[in-house]
Design an enzyme around this catalytic site. Sequence first.
Site, mmCIF file in Angstrom:
data_model
loop_
_atom_site.group_PDB
_atom_site.id
_atom_site.type_symbol
_atom_site.label_atom_id
_atom_site.label_comp_id
_atom_site.label_asym_id
_atom_site.label_seq_id
_atom_site.Cartn_x
_atom_site.Cartn_y
_atom_site.Cartn_z
ATOM 1 N N HIS A 120 0.815 -1.218 0.000
ATOM 2 C CA HIS A 120 0.000 0.000 0.000
ATOM 3 C C HIS A 120 0.846 1.263 0.000
ATOM 4 C CE1 HIS A 120 -3.203 -2.884 0.815
ATOM 5 N NE2 HIS A 120 -3.850 -2.055 0.030
ATOM 6 N N ARG A 148 -9.952 4.651 -1.763
ATOM 7 C CA ARG A 148 -9.624 3.763 -0.637
ATOM 8 C C ARG A 148 -9.877 4.536 0.663
ATOM 9 N NH1 ARG A 148 -5.522 1.976 -4.528
ATOM 10 N NH2 ARG A 148 -5.343 -0.288 -4.498
ATOM 11 N N ARG A 195 -14.882 2.986 -1.624
ATOM 12 C CA ARG A 195 -14.828 1.668 -0.989
ATOM 13 C C ARG A 195 -14.856 1.836 0.527
ATOM 14 N NH1 ARG A 195 -9.674 -2.019 -1.975
ATOM 15 N NH2 ARG A 195 -8.732 -0.535 -0.554
ATOM 16 N N GLU A 242 -11.804 -10.097 -5.039
ATOM 17 C CA GLU A 242 -10.367 -10.196 -4.766
ATOM 18 C C GLU A 242 -10.023 -11.476 -4.020
ATOM 19 O OE1 GLU A 242 -9.166 -6.590 -2.743
ATOM 20 O OE2 GLU A 242 -10.949 -6.554 -1.515
ATOM 21 N N ASN A 299 -4.659 -7.020 -7.014
ATOM 22 C CA ASN A 299 -3.549 -7.161 -6.063
ATOM 23 C C ASN A 299 -3.829 -8.315 -5.106
ATOM 24 O OD1 ASN A 299 -2.773 -4.755 -7.247
ATOM 25 N ND2 ASN A 299 -3.682 -3.503 -5.639
ATOM 26 N N ASP A 300 -4.987 -8.260 -4.476
ATOM 27 C CA ASP A 300 -5.321 -9.338 -3.547
ATOM 28 C C ASP A 300 -5.711 -10.610 -4.289
ATOM 29 O OD1 ASP A 300 -4.832 -8.473 -0.914
ATOM 30 O OD2 ASP A 300 -6.512 -7.087 -1.051
ATOM 31 N N ARG A 320 1.702 -10.581 -1.330
ATOM 32 C CA ARG A 320 1.925 -9.421 -2.194
ATOM 33 C C ARG A 320 2.998 -8.489 -1.664
ATOM 34 N NH1 ARG A 320 -3.683 -5.927 -1.643
ATOM 35 N NH2 ARG A 320 -2.454 -4.113 -2.181
ATOM 36 N N CYS A 369 -9.679 -2.617 -10.658
ATOM 37 C CA CYS A 369 -9.102 -1.452 -9.974
ATOM 38 C C CYS A 369 -7.770 -1.781 -9.301
ATOM 39 C CB CYS A 369 -10.076 -0.875 -8.955
ATOM 40 S SG CYS A 369 -10.437 -1.992 -7.604
#
Length: 540
Positions: free
Chosen positions: A188, A295, A331, A430, A453-454, A464, A501
């Site tokens: 992140h 986010r 989100r 995800e 990503n997840d 990750r 995304c």
Amino acid sequence: MVTFKGTKVVSGIAIGRLFVYMHPDRQISRATVEDTQAQLEAFHEARLKAVEQLEAIYESSAAYLGEQSASIFVAQEMLLEDAQYIGYVEKQIKENNYNAAYSVALASDEFSRLFTSIEDKYMQSHIADVKDVSERLLRILCGLESETTDPGEPCIFASDDFNAGDIVQFNRENVLGFATMFGSPVSHASILAGTMGLPSVIGLGQEMLSIYDGHMAILNGIKGELIIDPDKRTLERMKRKQKDYEEQQRMLLLLKGKNNVTKSGRYINVYANIGNAEGVETALLYDAGGIGLFRSEFIYMESPTYPSEDEQFMIYKEVLEKMRGRKVIIRTLDLGTDKQASYFRPEKEVNPALGYRAIRISLAQPGIFKTQLRALYRASVYGNLDILFPLIISVDEVLAIKKLIREVKDELDSEKTEYSSDIRLGIMIETPAAVMISDKLAKHVDFFSIGTNDLTQYTLAIDRQNPKLETYFTTMHPAVYKMIEITVENAHKAGITVDICGEAAADLSHTADYINLGIDALSVAPNMVLPLRKKIRECD
Ligand code: PEP
Ligand code: MG
């Protein structure tokens, strides 16, 4: 001149001094001392020094954070004057003959434990203060106190590794770019650097040590390297390259106002990912069609305690208003793993990525969740809002979310508070679980947003964040593609849209494939909106 090679994360070239921000590796061991008087003096000296530091931090941060946010440093200063805290440390030194550092570490544990047992939210927020203040004292006592986070001039920030919490506390005006010894492109911290559009290179290796603090440097986010003490020729060459890059960016700006249409006439929405209200300016600058992922957890991470309904409402309203009717997908809270708030301290977990995070927190603590939902619904009348829920694995979770939304709407109705009736509800895809039941999930929501990503992390069982596994962490893997394919198929069968995304959306080598798979929108860091538009327009 020394050159370190690493992995490029955010493009661009930064030229300036290096500001090395190291996370101290300190060990506090218990020592029994004879000279308790010397330890008492060391403690009080450290205390006075910490007060001085906090006063300076308050002064410098009040200017750009605002007095209210900076007031946490006043609260921390008060703790350093607190008779109980001081008395506790003194007692450990005088009665148990412990050294000052160990006594402070004991006080930190004891006072955190005390506050944890009190169910009051305000008192709970003191736990973070106790830990921060104690940490500050320990750094001073252990001689590790180069802890300023603001170099006072624009610099390239370098560290062993940044976490997202570090990045949100830096004075953004003085950050030219980020360089790290370790790190992962989908951590992140890297994502946040991308959102801020700051050149970043990770994995530069252990040699990039603090001895270079203050040295002149060039961070090349196009190539993935850091040059320290560049010679005159290199400096001139890189200045020209920086100018060329800026020129290229200007050329991209010519694509502003143009459509994201392939040569064969398919239209793809291109949205921007942001982490705070400031991100909207960059999203608009690069002509994003909307915000595809806000986010919201970064609001929680930038706040000294849980942000109130009104505080959140003001931020959501500002974003919606500034986007003037363009789509804004917010989100809900996705805390956990590498996204931690100082006041949110869940129990230590063996596998935090598989643990108490994201929607699991929101559903387990409906009070916190409903505060956010109320703020979102109240703000919805100021623009075009959709709400997205992270880390979904079951239909039951979606039903539980909808039940809480009904409660929130009923409350707002009875208070005669207006909210939009057009809010679409979406879920993040995800987890492999969500993909495998995407046909069922699609019946309960209005859209999917794929978090690559997840999804990559959980599909491939590759952390990750682990730089050692970077070569294995690939969104090119056929299993990840298959996951996306299944999701798109099920979404479209049910008549709902599907976006991507995660960071893979900005990987231009994927664009043609994602379009072929039938993706409806791609949401990327703001500075990638125009390069992606260019790529889409080149696609057949
Ligand atoms: C993702 O997992 O791809 C995603 C977009 O969410 P985050 O990176 O915030 O976990
Ligand atoms: Mg995610």
